[in-house]
Each structure stands twice: as C-alpha cells, then as structure tokens.
Design an enzyme around this catalytic site. Structure first.
Site, PDB file in Angstrom:
ATOM      1  N   GLY A  50       0.965  -1.005  -0.051  1.00 13.86           N
ATOM      2  CA  GLY A  50      -0.164  -0.005   0.051  1.00 13.86           C
ATOM      3  C   GLY A  50       0.987   1.087   0.089  1.00 13.86           C
ATOM      4  CG  ASP A 228       0.392   2.581  -5.877  1.00 12.57           C
ATOM      5  OD1 ASP A 228      -0.526   2.076  -6.361  1.00 12.57           O
ATOM      6  OD2 ASP A 228       0.914   2.137  -4.916  1.00 12.57           O
ATOM      7  CE  LYS A 239      -1.586  -4.034  -7.081  1.00 10.09           C
ATOM      8  NZ  LYS A 239      -0.234  -4.423  -7.229  1.00 10.09           N
TER       9      LYS A 239
END
Ligand code: MRU
Length: 339
Positions: A50, A228, A239
């Site tokens: 994460g 991200d 992702k």
C-alpha cells in the site's frame, strides 16, 4: 521513539513490527522489521504494502536506526536502499525526501524521530479528510465497486478509497460494496474482504472479470480506487486492473473516483508514461502462494507478463479526492497538479 500502533504497523520497545499482509486473512502475524534488508524483503514480498504504508514503514525504521546509534553515513545509505525498495508508489520517495531533510540537521537523531512520528500522525489526518471529502460525493443507496486494498492496512489511518467507502457507509449511503479480487496477488479477495467484514460493511467478492457484466446490469453506482502516483497531468498509476475498470466505467456512464493523499502527487512527473511500472515475478501469474500454501497451474516454461500497476489516463477520471478536497477534471486540465 514513543510506542505506536496502527492497523498494520507497531513500534514497541524501540522496535518496528509489521502485520504480515501475506498471511492475512488466515493468520494475524506480526513480524519484526528492524533491519533495512528485512524491511526491504517485507516490501518486495508485499508483507508491507500500500503506497502510504510503504513510505511510513521506511521512515519509522530509519528513525529507529538513528536512535540505535547508526552513523550518519550508514543512515544515508539506508535511506537510499529503502527508497529503491519499490519503484511505482511515490509516497515512499516523498516521505524519504522529508526524512533526508531531517538527516541533514545537526541534531539528526531527534529530527528523524520527530519527522517519522509526524508523517504517521499526518497520514491519519490525511485519511480522515479524504474520507470526509469523498463521502460527500456518494449518493444514498450506493453500490460501490473497489479494487485492490486501500484501507487501514495500507495506511496509518482509515485508508483512502476504502476510508471513503467506510465513511459513506457510516453516513448511511452505502448498501453494498463489490470487491474485485485483484489478481494476481488478491489484495481485494484477501485484504479488502477482510477489512470490510471487520468494519461490518456489506460486500460481495467478485473476480476481476465480473465487473463488466455487473456494470451492464446497472449494479454499480460508482467506482472508487486508490493511487500509487498521480502525475502532473492527472494520470494515475494504481494496481493492475484499475485502467480496465476506468474504461468500463466510462462506457457504462459510471463515475470513477481516485482517492489519495497529497503524498501521492508527483508534480515533477509530467504524465503516466513517465511513471515507472514495477514488473514482478512470473510465479505470481503461473500460480498463487500464501499462508494457505502454494499451487502452480501453468506449465513451468510459460512466459509471463506481470506488471504490478497500470496507468489510468486523466480523461477517464471523474474526480481526484485528496485531503484538500475534490479536484475536478477542469482543475486538473488547468494545471492544478503542476508545480
Ligand atoms: O502492490 P500493492 O498492494 O502495494 O498495491 C496497492 C495499490 O495499488 C493501492 O491501490 C495503492 O497503493 C493505494 S493504498 C492506499
């Protein structure tokens, strides 16, 4: 350093422990992470994962190493090694940039400790603000679809996209959450399904290939994902599988929201093409492994393509929900993410 506890990070007796996210949900196992190589190994194996959490774990370890008396030189080396642990999530680099400034101070030990503690406290606040801003966009009776894991496991607070969903549920607006399992590493099936169950939020797990037909049946009111890295033009790396959901959402006229803290912004990165995408081991696609065991279904010699992330172009995003509020496509087009 003061003792500290989040959903998946713990500092006690000046030692860092991480909740092993590969062992969940079968087992709640805390692992020590008190050496650089150990934490880098945990990050590679996605035991710590994460975007925000990676940056926080690296910052905490650096502070603890400083307190243990590591030299300035070895801390500077540790910082660079940690910085290279995963290439896509920019939170790691952004947090370590701040730790580097602390390391440059004459009294660098207390400076590093204070900065790491501040980063954790800030992340909690960022998550809470994202949750409040995002919930305002959720319409009553919503059936929301999410991807990967963006909850308390991935941050120090309530999470990003999952924090929004959780707040919107508390606000009485969510009737169901569709959880994409998120092949190849199943962060949705293993982690998000677990977190939502812990929170008492109704959810149904789907394989990634089921999203299109659910949307066609009118069973998805909005898609919420994390990020991200957000480039200066608003393109978002997240992702693998996020891009397909954005394309599907646009085709079906469904809003597609990205929730992230300001630590995910990369104003120096002009667009999605410039975001480095991590390529991972073939074994993640030829089979699956976890605390439940390992199985391989593809022939040994199968060639594999396994990017961990994809890029969703800004044009497919309905809103970027940050801790500072909701950013619209017009604002992004006008250059609000640029320096
Ligand atoms: O490879 P992972 O599990 O670290 O990927 C995580 C994601 O893609 C998340 O959506 C992102 O980091 C945001 S977490 C708040």
């Amino acid at each position: 350093m003061q003792p500290l506890q989040t959903t998946s990070l713990r500092v006690t007796d000046n030692q860092l422990f991480i909740l092993d996210q590969q062992a969940l949900p079968q087992e709640k196992r805390w692992l020590p992470a008190d050496r650089v190589e150990t934490l880098v190994g945990h990050i590679h194996a996605l035991r710590v994962r994460g975007a925000p959490l990676i940056g926080l774990s690296a910052s905490l370890l650096l502070a603890l190493l400083a307190e243990r008396g590591e030299s300035h030189f070895s801390l500077a080396q540790a910082l660079e090694t940690l910085r290279a642990a995963r290439p896509t999530a920019v939170n790691l680099m952004n947090n370590l940039d701040r730790m580097k400034l602390a390391l440059a101070e004459v009294d660098f030990v207390p400076a590093l400790v204070a900065e790491a503690e501040r980063l954790v406290a800030e992340d909690k606040q960022l998550c809470a603000r994202i949750a409040a801003a995002g919930s305002a966009l959720v319409t009553p009776g919503s059936r929301l679809l999410t991807h990967c894991n963006t909850g308390g496991l991935a941050t120090a607070g309530v999470g990003t996209a999952l924090g929004v969903i959780s707040q919107a549920f508390t606000d009485g607006k969510v009737v169901n959450v569709w959880v994409g399992e998120t092949r190849p590493l199943l962060q949705g099936g293993r982690l998000t399904a677990w977190e939502l169950a812990e929170l008492g939020i109704p959810c149904q797990l789907i394989t990634d290939s089921m999203a299109a037909s659910l949307m066609a049946q009118g069973q998805v009111d909005a898609v919420w994902v994390g990020a991200d890295r957000i480039a200066a033009n608003g393109d978002v790396a997240n992702k693998i599988g996020t891009y397909s959901l954005a394309v599907l959402a646009r085709y079906h006229g469904i809003p597609f929201y990205v929730a992230a803290p300001q630590t995910t912004l990369d104003p120096l990165c002009p667009n999605g093409e410039a975001i480095p995408i991590e390529q991972r081991a073939a074994s993640e696609v030829t089979g699956v492994a976890g605390s439940f065991g390992a199985v391989q279904w593809a022939p040994e010699s199968t060639l594999v393509y396994n990017p961990a992330f994809d890029v969703t172009p800004a044009a497919l995003i309905s809103g970027w929900v940050l801790d500072t509020g909701v950013v619209t496509p017009d604002e992004v087009a006008a250059g609000c993410f640029k320096l």
